[in-house]
Design a protein around this motif. Structure first.
Motif, mmCIF file in Angstrom:
data_model
loop_
_atom_site.group_PDB
_atom_site.id
_atom_site.type_symbol
_atom_site.label_atom_id
_atom_site.label_comp_id
_atom_site.label_asym_id
_atom_site.label_seq_id
_atom_site.Cartn_x
_atom_site.Cartn_y
_atom_site.Cartn_z
ATOM 1 N N LYS A 365 0.810 -1.113 0.197
ATOM 2 C CA LYS A 365 0.084 0.117 0.238
ATOM 3 C C LYS A 365 1.046 1.327 -0.068
ATOM 4 C CE LYS A 365 -3.769 0.468 0.034
ATOM 5 N NZ LYS A 365 -4.811 0.441 0.841
ATOM 6 N N ALA A 366 2.143 1.355 0.744
ATOM 7 C CA ALA A 366 2.651 2.419 0.518
ATOM 8 C C ALA A 366 3.343 2.559 -0.549
ATOM 9 C CB ALA A 366 3.878 2.209 1.540
ATOM 10 N N ASN A 367 3.814 1.679 -1.415
ATOM 11 C CA ASN A 367 4.279 1.627 -2.774
ATOM 12 C C ASN A 367 3.275 2.658 -3.665
ATOM 13 O OD1 ASN A 367 6.938 0.899 -2.077
ATOM 14 N ND2 ASN A 367 6.198 -1.205 -2.760
ATOM 15 N N GLN A 368 1.835 2.008 -3.603
ATOM 16 C CA GLN A 368 0.776 2.564 -4.497
ATOM 17 C C GLN A 368 0.711 4.113 -3.726
ATOM 18 O OE1 GLN A 368 -2.227 0.040 -2.943
ATOM 19 N NE2 GLN A 368 -2.584 -1.115 -5.060
ATOM 20 N N VAL A 369 0.451 4.410 -2.615
ATOM 21 C CA VAL A 369 0.243 5.583 -2.365
ATOM 22 C C VAL A 369 1.541 6.555 -2.692
ATOM 23 C CG1 VAL A 369 0.098 7.379 -0.499
ATOM 24 C CG2 VAL A 369 -1.231 4.982 -0.350
ATOM 25 N N MET A 370 2.714 6.190 -2.668
ATOM 26 C CA MET A 370 3.843 6.945 -3.142
ATOM 27 C C MET A 370 3.775 7.111 -4.427
ATOM 28 S SD MET A 370 7.161 5.925 -0.620
ATOM 29 C CE MET A 370 7.108 4.354 -1.271
ATOM 30 N N ASN A 371 3.524 6.046 -5.464
ATOM 31 C CA ASN A 371 3.363 6.132 -6.712
ATOM 32 C C ASN A 371 2.300 7.118 -7.298
ATOM 33 O OD1 ASN A 371 4.174 5.184 -9.622
ATOM 34 N ND2 ASN A 371 1.791 4.481 -9.499
ATOM 35 N N TYR A 372 1.397 7.291 -6.643
ATOM 36 C CA TYR A 372 0.172 8.036 -6.779
ATOM 37 C C TYR A 372 0.626 9.572 -6.630
ATOM 38 C CZ TYR A 372 -4.288 10.377 -7.141
ATOM 39 O OH TYR A 372 -5.177 11.242 -7.343
ATOM 40 N N LEU A 373 1.361 9.776 -5.275
ATOM 41 C CA LEU A 373 1.548 11.218 -4.967
ATOM 42 C C LEU A 373 2.666 11.705 -5.690
ATOM 43 C CD1 LEU A 373 1.850 10.602 -1.096
ATOM 44 C CD2 LEU A 373 0.320 11.918 -2.297
ATOM 45 N N GLN A 374 3.557 10.947 -6.559
ATOM 46 C CA GLN A 374 4.673 11.421 -7.506
ATOM 47 C C GLN A 374 4.053 11.511 -8.901
ATOM 48 O OE1 GLN A 374 9.034 10.537 -7.788
ATOM 49 N NE2 GLN A 374 8.072 9.129 -9.458
ATOM 50 N N ASN A 375 3.539 10.466 -9.311
ATOM 51 C CA ASN A 375 3.079 10.420 -10.698
ATOM 52 C C ASN A 375 1.735 10.756 -11.382
ATOM 53 O OD1 ASN A 375 5.931 9.209 -11.249
ATOM 54 N ND2 ASN A 375 5.009 7.205 -10.667
ATOM 55 N N TYR A 376 1.049 11.131 -10.245
ATOM 56 C CA TYR A 376 -0.257 11.623 -10.621
ATOM 57 C C TYR A 376 -0.859 12.789 -10.045
ATOM 58 C CZ TYR A 376 -0.674 6.797 -12.698
ATOM 59 O OH TYR A 376 -0.337 5.721 -13.257
ATOM 60 N N SER A 377 -0.800 13.101 -8.586
ATOM 61 C CA SER A 377 -1.046 13.995 -8.027
ATOM 62 C C SER A 377 0.060 15.305 -7.906
ATOM 63 C CB SER A 377 -1.701 13.647 -6.509
ATOM 64 O OG SER A 377 -0.372 13.727 -5.591
ATOM 65 N N GLN A 378 1.412 14.862 -8.015
ATOM 66 C CA GLN A 378 2.360 15.761 -8.007
ATOM 67 C C GLN A 378 2.628 16.375 -6.927
ATOM 68 O OE1 GLN A 378 1.645 18.408 -11.247
ATOM 69 N NE2 GLN A 378 2.746 17.052 -12.935
ATOM 70 N N PHE A 379 2.184 15.612 -5.729
ATOM 71 C CA PHE A 379 2.811 16.128 -4.300
ATOM 72 C C PHE A 379 4.031 16.162 -4.071
ATOM 73 C CE2 PHE A 379 3.088 14.969 0.128
ATOM 74 C CZ PHE A 379 2.745 16.403 0.718
ATOM 75 N N GLY A 380 4.829 15.024 -4.375
ATOM 76 C CA GLY A 380 6.324 15.162 -4.135
ATOM 77 C C GLY A 380 7.077 14.110 -4.788
ATOM 78 N N PHE A 381 8.241 13.815 -4.540
ATOM 79 C CA PHE A 381 9.077 12.892 -5.276
ATOM 80 C C PHE A 381 9.279 11.650 -4.490
ATOM 81 C CE2 PHE A 381 11.158 17.062 -7.095
ATOM 82 C CZ PHE A 381 9.932 16.948 -7.992
ATOM 83 N N MET A 382 9.257 10.466 -5.028
ATOM 84 C CA MET A 382 9.960 9.398 -4.418
ATOM 85 C C MET A 382 11.433 9.297 -4.409
ATOM 86 S SD MET A 382 7.221 6.253 -5.707
ATOM 87 C CE MET A 382 7.437 6.591 -7.400
#
Length: 452
Positions: A365-382
């Motif tokens: 789940k952490a990987n899913q969330v981080m992937n979304y935050l970087q590659n879709y919502s542009q909240f931050g970088f992995m």
């Protein structure tokens, strides 16, 4: 006329130690009275930095000059001999080789000493080199140290594996919040160092530095604190610590483009690190490049502004995430175990630090969330590391703490789904919150928390 101008700028009222050339912070004596933790709130790190002499450039520039030379000329043949026996050195504006002392690095060192309230400091090539050199200087082969069980993974491996294999140095890892356990682990006459982080990576456990320093000094050990997570927020030396370590790569640099470290402490300790025959920094050679020292020196003046904004946004995100039912770790929240402690030992107006953690349950789940935050919502970088102006996100158990086995991670409070968020300050707060909130909604994180 030109020669006179350069000479004035070279000296410029600089107060130097006469012990092997360590340059002392101008305000060292005033700051020294706070080293036992008394009235530490009376010293604002930003004010201490502003009290350090501003170094002008060779031709009067508002920025200091960079001294990139590896080696230095002497005016008389006998000067070389005098430098190698300690008769000459930085204390006489004499330099021999930049692996030993470099003028630009020394200028940065004055600022770092003022920042942490120590007598002296010196820059190294990385945070890990600062840790390694400090520990090797304090510990002999077969020595013993007591260390927090919650440390950066690289530091844990250095102590648990590398030093044990190469130097037969043993360590006892303890819950740094359990003062009785800490005291019982220190063996008088054998233990030489008590080592911990001011704010633990990644659990954000805050160390009771005044009490730990009291215990350490009562037992006759040197108290070493890694303050990488909390520059400006906490001042360990003003609370009683003997040595303060930094990875300057993180918040102090702030640009994600520099690798550097620093050791801050007494003049005698920093001098011992630079000793020609016994010095860990001198002989192991983790030399800070003069251009790196210049870059960091130019960024330190706005460190206070950056830390306040990192902290402000981290607290806001943590508060809102908690209201949504997310499991959040952040010392600024009232339910954090060391919230009141940090309020009591932290420097006023700098908040509770720029890092928060959320537990999403599993590594998948952490990987899913981080992937979304970087590659879709542009909240931050992995990305690993911290203190960058953009938000950096990583799953600690499978990245920066992966050197620790499952049992060690569990003891350190690192769960598989723990996501560390180094909060940046680009964009508006509401804009970035909207991006983070989308991920919370998309993955039903609040519902999962309520169901548990």
């Amino acid at each position: 006329m030109a020669d006179t101008f350069v000479k004035v700028n070279a000296n410029n009222g600089n107060k130097r130690s006469h012990e092997n050339g360590v340059v002392e912070s101008k305000d060292a004596k005033k700051l020294q009275k706070y080293s036992n933790g008394n009235d530490h709130h009376n010293v604002d790190p930003a004010a201490a930095l502003a009290d350090v002499r501003h170094e002008f450039g060779e031709h009067g520039g508002v920025n200091m000059s960079i001294e990139p030379s590896a080696t230095y000329t002497v005016m008389e043949p006998d000067h070389l001999r005098q430098m190698f026996v300690g008769e000459r050195g930085p204390h006489t504006d004499s330099f021999v080789y930049s692996r030993h002392f470099n003028p630009t690095v020394l200028n940065l060192s004055r600022k770092l000493a003022a920042l942490e309230g120590t007598e002296a400091a010196y820059g190294t090539a990385s945070g890990m080199s600062a840790i390694a050199c400090a520990l090797l200087q304090l510990l002999n082969c077969g020595g013993h140290l007591v260390a927090s069980s919650t440390l950066y993974g690289g530091t844990h491996s250095l102590i648990e594996h590398f030093l044990a294999r190469t130097c037969n140095i043993t360590a006892t890892f303890v819950d740094i919040a359990d003062l009785e356990e800490v005291e019982n682990a220190i063996v008088e006459g054998k233990t030489k160092v008590l080592y911990f982080e001011s704010m633990a990576n990644p659990s954000l456990k805050v160390s009771n530095i005044p009490e730990l320093a009291r215990i350490g000094h009562k037992k006759g050990v040197t108290v070493v604190v890694d303050n990488t997570f909390a520059p400006m927020v906490i001042s360990p030396a003003r609370l009683g610590a003997d040595v303060v370590i930094h990875s300057l790569t993180k918040f102090i640099s702030g640009g994600g483009d520099i690798i550097a470290g620093a050791v801050c402490g007494t003049k005698s300790f920093v001098n011992s690190l630079m000793d020609l025959q016994q010095g860990g920094v001198m002989l192991l050679g983790p030399t800070m490049n003069a251009k790196v020292a210049f870059e960091i020196s130019e960024r330190i003046p706005h460190l206070a502004i950056r830390m306040k904004e990192h902290s402000r946004r981290a607290l806001e995100y943590a508060t809102r995430l908690k209201k949504l039912g997310i499991k959040v770790l952040y010392p600024g929240l009232e339910d954090h175990p060391q919230h009141e402690l940090l309020k009591s030992i932290g420097n006023k107006e700098y908040g509770f630090g720029g890092i928060l953690c959320i537990d999403v349950g599993s590594a998948a789940k952490a990987n899913q969330v981080m992937n979304y935050l970087q590659n879709y919502s542009q909240f931050g970088f992995m990305a690993v590391s911290l203190g960058y102006y953009e938000t950096l996100i990583s799953c600690s158990g499978s990245s920066t703490s992966s050197e620790m086995n499952e049992e060690e991670q569990k003891r350190a409070g690192i769960t598989p789904g723990l996501v560390r968020i180094s909060v940046g300050y680009v964009g508006t707060l509401e804009q970035k919150w909207s991006q983070l909130e989308k991920a919370v909604t998309k993955f039903n994180l609040e519902n999962e928390k309520k169901e548990k």
